[in-house]
Motif scaffolding. Structure first.
Motif, PDB file in Angstrom:
ATOM      1  N   ALA A   7       0.832  -1.209   0.000  1.00 24.99           N
ATOM      2  CA  ALA A   7       0.000   0.000   0.000  1.00 24.99           C
ATOM      3  C   ALA A   7       0.861   1.252   0.000  1.00 24.99           C
ATOM      4  CB  ALA A   7      -0.923  -0.010   1.210  1.00 24.99           C
ATOM      5  N   ALA A   8       1.963   1.238   0.771  1.00 22.81           N
ATOM      6  CA  ALA A   8       2.850   2.404   0.814  1.00 22.81           C
ATOM      7  C   ALA A   8       3.515   2.637  -0.532  1.00 22.81           C
ATOM      8  CB  ALA A   8       3.906   2.206   1.903  1.00 22.81           C
ATOM      9  N   ILE A   9       3.954   1.539  -1.184  1.00 22.80           N
ATOM     10  CA  ILE A   9       4.568   1.671  -2.514  1.00 22.80           C
ATOM     11  C   ILE A   9       3.560   2.228  -3.511  1.00 22.80           C
ATOM     12  CG2 ILE A   9       5.499   0.339  -4.453  1.00 22.80           C
ATOM     13  CD1 ILE A   9       6.773  -1.523  -2.378  1.00 22.80           C
ATOM     14  N   PHE A  10       2.322   1.752  -3.424  1.00 24.47           N
ATOM     15  CA  PHE A  10       1.284   2.235  -4.333  1.00 24.47           C
ATOM     16  C   PHE A  10       1.041   3.722  -4.122  1.00 24.47           C
ATOM     17  CE2 PHE A  10      -3.099   3.245  -5.398  1.00 24.47           C
ATOM     18  CZ  PHE A  10      -3.215   2.701  -6.664  1.00 24.47           C
ATOM     19  N   VAL A  11       0.945   4.134  -2.863  1.00 27.13           N
ATOM     20  CA  VAL A  11       0.661   5.545  -2.569  1.00 27.13           C
ATOM     21  C   VAL A  11       1.814   6.437  -3.021  1.00 27.13           C
ATOM     22  CG1 VAL A  11       0.332   7.207  -0.694  1.00 27.13           C
ATOM     23  CG2 VAL A  11      -0.906   5.040  -0.671  1.00 27.13           C
ATOM     24  N   VAL A  12       3.043   5.998  -2.780  1.00 28.17           N
ATOM     25  CA  VAL A  12       4.205   6.841  -3.066  1.00 28.17           C
ATOM     26  C   VAL A  12       4.503   6.909  -4.559  1.00 28.17           C
ATOM     27  CG1 VAL A  12       6.698   7.078  -2.706  1.00 28.17           C
ATOM     28  CG2 VAL A  12       5.208   6.492  -0.793  1.00 28.17           C
ATOM     29  N   PHE A  13       4.402   5.783  -5.260  1.00 25.55           N
ATOM     30  CA  PHE A  13       4.824   5.732  -6.658  1.00 25.55           C
ATOM     31  C   PHE A  13       3.654   5.792  -7.642  1.00 25.55           C
ATOM     32  CE2 PHE A  13       8.327   3.720  -4.347  1.00 25.55           C
ATOM     33  CZ  PHE A  13       9.399   4.441  -4.839  1.00 25.55           C
ATOM     34  N   VAL A  14       2.621   5.036  -7.390  1.00 26.67           N
ATOM     35  CA  VAL A  14       1.503   4.981  -8.330  1.00 26.67           C
ATOM     36  C   VAL A  14       0.533   6.133  -8.095  1.00 26.67           C
ATOM     37  CG1 VAL A  14      -0.365   3.532  -9.225  1.00 26.67           C
ATOM     38  CG2 VAL A  14       1.760   2.487  -8.433  1.00 26.67           C
ATOM     39  N   GLY A  15       0.386   6.546  -6.835  1.00 26.56           N
ATOM     40  CA  GLY A  15      -0.559   7.605  -6.507  1.00 26.56           C
ATOM     41  C   GLY A  15      -0.356   8.889  -7.294  1.00 26.56           C
ATOM     42  N   PRO A  16       0.860   9.460  -7.317  1.00 29.20           N
ATOM     43  CA  PRO A  16       1.068  10.695  -8.093  1.00 29.20           C
ATOM     44  C   PRO A  16       0.767  10.546  -9.579  1.00 29.20           C
ATOM     45  CG  PRO A  16       2.859  10.352  -6.548  1.00 29.20           C
ATOM     46  CD  PRO A  16       2.039   9.108  -6.518  1.00 29.20           C
ATOM     47  N   ILE A  17       1.104   9.375 -10.147  1.00 31.44           N
ATOM     48  CA  ILE A  17       0.827   9.162 -11.572  1.00 31.44           C
ATOM     49  C   ILE A  17      -0.681   9.095 -11.810  1.00 31.44           C
ATOM     50  CG2 ILE A  17       1.160   7.581 -13.508  1.00 31.44           C
ATOM     51  CD1 ILE A  17       3.808   6.761 -12.276  1.00 31.44           C
ATOM     52  N   ALA A  18      -1.399   8.448 -10.883  1.00 34.04           N
ATOM     53  CA  ALA A  18      -2.855   8.379 -11.016  1.00 34.04           C
ATOM     54  C   ALA A  18      -3.473   9.771 -10.923  1.00 34.04           C
ATOM     55  CB  ALA A  18      -3.427   7.457  -9.933  1.00 34.04           C
ATOM     56  N   ILE A  19      -3.004  10.569  -9.980  1.00 34.64           N
ATOM     57  CA  ILE A  19      -3.510  11.938  -9.850  1.00 34.64           C
ATOM     58  C   ILE A  19      -3.201  12.749 -11.102  1.00 34.64           C
ATOM     59  CG2 ILE A  19      -3.241  14.087  -8.555  1.00 34.64           C
ATOM     60  CD1 ILE A  19      -2.758  12.387  -6.067  1.00 34.64           C
ATOM     61  N   LEU A  20      -2.004  12.568 -11.642  1.00 43.21           N
ATOM     62  CA  LEU A  20      -1.631  13.275 -12.867  1.00 43.21           C
ATOM     63  C   LEU A  20      -2.544  12.884 -14.016  1.00 43.21           C
ATOM     64  CD1 LEU A  20       0.531  15.099 -14.287  1.00 43.21           C
ATOM     65  CD2 LEU A  20       1.724  12.975 -14.848  1.00 43.21           C
ATOM     66  N   GLY A  21      -2.809  11.583 -14.168  1.00 44.91           N
ATOM     67  CA  GLY A  21      -3.663  11.121 -15.252  1.00 44.91           C
ATOM     68  C   GLY A  21      -5.080  11.637 -15.137  1.00 44.91           C
ATOM     69  N   VAL A  22      -5.626  11.615 -13.921  1.00 46.08           N
ATOM     70  CA  VAL A  22      -6.990  12.109 -13.736  1.00 46.08           C
ATOM     71  C   VAL A  22      -7.059  13.610 -13.973  1.00 46.08           C
ATOM     72  CG1 VAL A  22      -8.869  12.373 -12.071  1.00 46.08           C
ATOM     73  CG2 VAL A  22      -7.578  10.240 -12.153  1.00 46.08           C
ATOM     74  N   THR A  23      -6.066  14.349 -13.494  1.00 46.92           N
ATOM     75  CA  THR A  23      -6.051  15.802 -13.692  1.00 46.92           C
ATOM     76  C   THR A  23      -5.977  16.168 -15.166  1.00 46.92           C
ATOM     77  OG1 THR A  23      -4.916  16.046 -11.563  1.00 46.92           O
ATOM     78  CG2 THR A  23      -4.885  17.938 -13.033  1.00 46.92           C
ATOM     79  N   SER A  24      -5.293  15.331 -15.955  1.00 49.68           N
ATOM     80  CA  SER A  24      -5.133  15.649 -17.376  1.00 49.68           C
ATOM     81  C   SER A  24      -6.438  15.548 -18.158  1.00 49.68           C
ATOM     82  CB  SER A  24      -4.100  14.704 -18.005  1.00 49.68           C
ATOM     83  OG  SER A  24      -4.586  13.366 -18.047  1.00 49.68           O
TER      84      SER A  24
END
Length: 270
Positions: free
Chosen positions: A19-36
């Motif tokens: 969960a920590a790896i997902f939040v730290v590494f995947v989380g920002p990319i997911a936020i970036l994709g949704v924001t785009s």
């Protein structure tokens, strides 16, 4: 009971780590994709509402500077990779197979350059580029990248050649090959996995580099990493357009990583 408790504890630690790896590494990319794909009015509440649009990508691609920046970054990354490997392969082979004051001096030179803080290069490079008239040109951007890659990747290339048994090269020399012939016919093919891995790492490093792009480029040769900063204006930050540009910039790097992953793994295992 103790064994079951320990087993449950290990599973809990593993789940928390994932969960920590997902939040730290995947989380920002997911936020970036949704924001785009959110409109400008929805970037601050991206997880609420269903108002999505791809007009951000259309608007970004209609900006000639963004398209030009992506092309410039591609040309620069490819050119830096080819030229850097041309020097690095010979440098690594020399450091691995030969001795003498020339090799020791070259090793000391790249070692000293690697100890210099990366950011301290920027101002001298800016002054040199301005004085030579190569500021905001391909040459002015290409030379610093090549210098950085040669200093760093020569060590890795030396390690690849150190892992290759030189007995086949000696056999080729006995059979009448020159030193160049033994390198070209024996050592170079054996080192191809390592060279492929370095090529991918070198290309990705140049594509993602920001500091040189920010200081040494301008309107004539914009690069994609510095062009994203144009969406920060006096009236605010256009997060939706910046995110769309960032997603577009990720695509070439993602494709290179996906198709070159096996070569990187194979090369780093040498």
């Amino acid at each position: 009971m103790i064994a079951l408790a320990l087993h449950a504890l290990r599973r809990a630690i593993f789940a928390i780590s994932i969960a920590a790896i997902f939040v730290v590494f995947v989380g920002p990319i997911a936020i970036l994709g949704v924001t785009s794909i959110r409109p400008a009015s929805g970037v601050f509440y991206i997880w609420r509402g269903t108002n999505f649009t791809f007009n951000n990508f259309v608007e970004v691609l209609h900006q000639s500077q963004v398209v030009e920046a992506m092309w410039n970054s591609f040309v620069l990354s490819t050119s830096a990779t080819i030229l850097s490997l041309g020097i690095t392969v010979g440098s690594g082979y020399m450091l691995s197979r030969f001795g003498g004051w020339i090799q020791r001096s070259w090793f000391a030179t790249i070692y000293i350059f690697r100890t210099v803080p990366y950011i301290s290069w920027v101002l001298p490079l800016y002054l040199v580029n301005t004085r030579l008239g190569i500021y905001d040109t391909y040459v002015g951007l290409l030379l610093p990248h090549i210098a950085v890659h040669v200093c760093f990747f020569s060590w890795l290339m030396k390690g690849f050649f150190d892992g290759i048994n030189p007995s086949m090269e000696y056999a080729a020399l006995i059979d009448g090959c020159t030193r160049w012939g033994a390198f070209y016919r024996v050592a170079l093919p054996a080192a191809m996995p390592g060279i492929a891995a370095l090529a991918i790492l070198c290309w990705l490093s140049t594509w993602n580099e920001f500091l040189f792009a920010l200081i040494l480029s301008g309107k004539r040769t914009p690069l994609i990493t510095s062009t994203m900063a144009q969406f920060v204006t006096e009236t605010g930050t256009e997060w939706n357009l910046m995110s769309a540009t960032a997603v577009l910039a990720m695509m070439p790097a993602l494709l290179v990583t996906i198709f070159g992953q096996k070569y990187v793994i194979r090369g780093l295992r040498m």
